[in-house]
Design a protein around this motif. Structure first.
Motif, short mmCIF file in Angstrom:
data_model
loop_
_atom_site.label_atom_id
_atom_site.label_comp_id
_atom_site.label_asym_id
_atom_site.label_seq_id
_atom_site.Cartn_x
_atom_site.Cartn_y
_atom_site.Cartn_z
N ARG A 306 7.42 -8.71 -8.53
CA ARG A 306 8.63 -7.88 -8.54
C ARG A 306 8.65 -6.94 -9.75
N GLN A 308 6.14 -5.47 -11.07
CA GLN A 308 5.17 -4.39 -10.83
C GLN A 308 4.53 -3.91 -12.14
N ARG A 309 3.99 -4.85 -12.88
CA ARG A 309 3.35 -4.51 -14.15
C ARG A 309 2.42 -5.64 -14.57
N GLN A 330 5.10 -0.15 -12.71
CA GLN A 330 5.36 0.47 -11.41
C GLN A 330 4.28 1.49 -11.01
N TYR A 332 1.19 0.70 -9.81
CA TYR A 332 0.35 0.22 -8.71
C TYR A 332 1.10 -0.76 -7.80
N GLY A 333 2.40 -0.88 -7.98
CA GLY A 333 3.18 -1.79 -7.15
C GLY A 333 3.06 -3.24 -7.61
N ARG A 334 3.21 -4.14 -6.68
CA ARG A 334 3.19 -5.58 -6.95
C ARG A 334 1.76 -6.02 -7.32
N SER A 350 -3.58 -5.56 -6.37
CA SER A 350 -2.21 -5.29 -5.93
C SER A 350 -1.88 -6.16 -4.73
N ASN A 352 0.83 -5.22 -2.17
CA ASN A 352 1.88 -4.42 -1.56
C ASN A 352 1.96 -4.57 -0.05
N GLY A 357 6.31 -5.44 -0.42
CA GLY A 357 5.96 -4.25 -1.18
C GLY A 357 6.07 -2.98 -0.37
N ASP A 364 -4.16 -2.92 0.22
CA ASP A 364 -4.13 -3.33 -1.18
C ASP A 364 -5.47 -3.07 -1.85
#
Length: 373
Positions: A306, A308-309, A330, A332-334, A350, A352, A357, A364
């Motif tokens: 959640r 995203q880092r 944020q 590259y997303g989840r 990732s 997503n 996501g 991904d």
């Protein structure tokens, strides 16, 4: 930009590399770095990540094998995919007994080198959900890099509670040669404080599923009071660290001790209650929702869903850490898992396409980033 970053990554491979603590590879006879001679200067990303593979479907675990190959589990397809030179992927095997549902499916992977295994290479372990439970099986690894296959499975441990969420799922061999597994509370918080349940625990077992003689409760339970731990890694002293999803308030990074009670569901985060072990670090759930972790040069790297880092947390002593730093927020997303890559790099994946996501083109994806002091 990509060409320049690839040159930088290759240069990092030829330089003196930061010291990585293997998380899921061949067990070491003693804790890496225990002699005190290694350079353990904290490290952090020093370049932008580059994509080394794309088109993964809800990837969950990255497993780098001693021979140079890499396997990646996909939660919902239940496939184990092998990374090939150039970034293409092939199917090395499918976990036929896995039954995806919600957060369940094919989850963690680990490897044990064993010349006595069929094929003479070793065993790939998989943690996965069936229709009735979570369990761990192992399969002999056959073939060579680029053509690996998985043989017939053998049960290692079953009857870990499963549900649509809170299945845990990370497995790793520790420096003691034993297998560790994270088990969530399966949506029933009472499991976490019940020593008769495998839910809400960190488990420790022999490679064939037995109970180690020095386990604290004479069962496979190693620590308890966990909600949904999903990250395991050891530092240079052989100390185990674990990341854990909180409920609505605090996500956690815990220093695990045998027999420790980490408080869930009675406390969440740093409660200051002497009856329970407080986490070393905590985050609001919108900043973390942590999954896989790895340790390089006594720096913990933590993938966040959640949030995203990627987080970095230097270890400063036997039981302490310094202020965390966030990376690629944020971008590259989840993010589901992170491991030590080729010399001087981290790999992270990732997540997503898991239904929560927002997939970008190519998701991904598997990324590589150069790290240094």
């Amino acid at each position: 930009m990509s060409a320049a970053l690839l040159v930088l990554a290759l240069a990092a491979c030829s330089a003196e590399a930061p010291r990585a603590t293997p998380r899921t590879s061949t067990p070491a006879p003693s804790a890496p770095g225990a002699t005190g001679t290694a350079d353990l200067t904290p490290v952090h990303p020093v370049a932008e990540p580059v994509v080394i593979a794309s088109g993964l479907q809800a990837p969950w675990s990255i497993l780098r094998l001693p021979g140079g190959a890499t396997l990646i589990s996909e939660r919902d397809t239940t496939r184990v995919r092998e990374l090939l030179p150039g970034g293409s992927l092939r199917v090395a095997g499918t976990i036929e007994a896995a039954q995806p549902n919600g957060e369940g499916g094919l989850l963690g992977l680990a490897f044990l080198a064993d010349e006595a295994a069929p094929g003479g290479a070793g065993w790939v372990y998989a943690y996965f959900s069936t229709a009735t439970d979570n369990r761990i099986e192992r399969m002999p690894l056959a073939g060579s890099p680029g053509s690996h296959t998985l043989g017939a499975p053998t049960l290692v441990l079953d009857s870990i509670p499963r549900a649509g969420n809170h299945n845990g799922g990370r497995i790793a061999f520790g420096p003691d040669g034993l297998l560790y597994a994270t088990a969530g509370d399966a949506g029933d918080p009472a499991n976490a404080q019940d020593l008769g349940s495998l839910g809400g625990k960190i488990l420790r077992l022999t490679p064939t599923g037995g109970v180690p003689e020095d386990n604290p409760f004479s069962t496979v339970v190693y620590s308890f009071g966990h909600r949904n731990p999903q990250g395991l890694a050891w530092d240079s002293r052989g100390q185990l660290w674990a990341s854990e999803f909180g409920q609505n308030t605090w996500d956690e990074l815990n220093r695990i001790v045998p027999g420790g009670n980490f408080g869930w569901p009675l406390v969440e985060g740093q409660a200051g209650d002497e009856a329970y072990i407080d986490p070393q670090q905590q985050w609001s759930t919108d900043q973390a929702s942590p999954s896989g972790i790895t340790i390089v040069n006594d720096t913990i790297f933590m993938a966040s869903l959640r949030g995203q880092r990627l987080w970095s947390i230097p270890i400063t002593g036997p039981s302490s850490t310094t202020e965390p730093t966030e990376w690629f927020v944020q971008d590259y997303g989840r993010l589901r898992d992170v491991v030590s890559g080729p010399a001087g790099t981290l790999w992270f994946v990732s997540n997503n396409t898991d239904g929560r996501g927002s997939p970008a083109a190519g998701d991904d994806r598997l990324f590589q980033v150069v790290v240094g002091p």
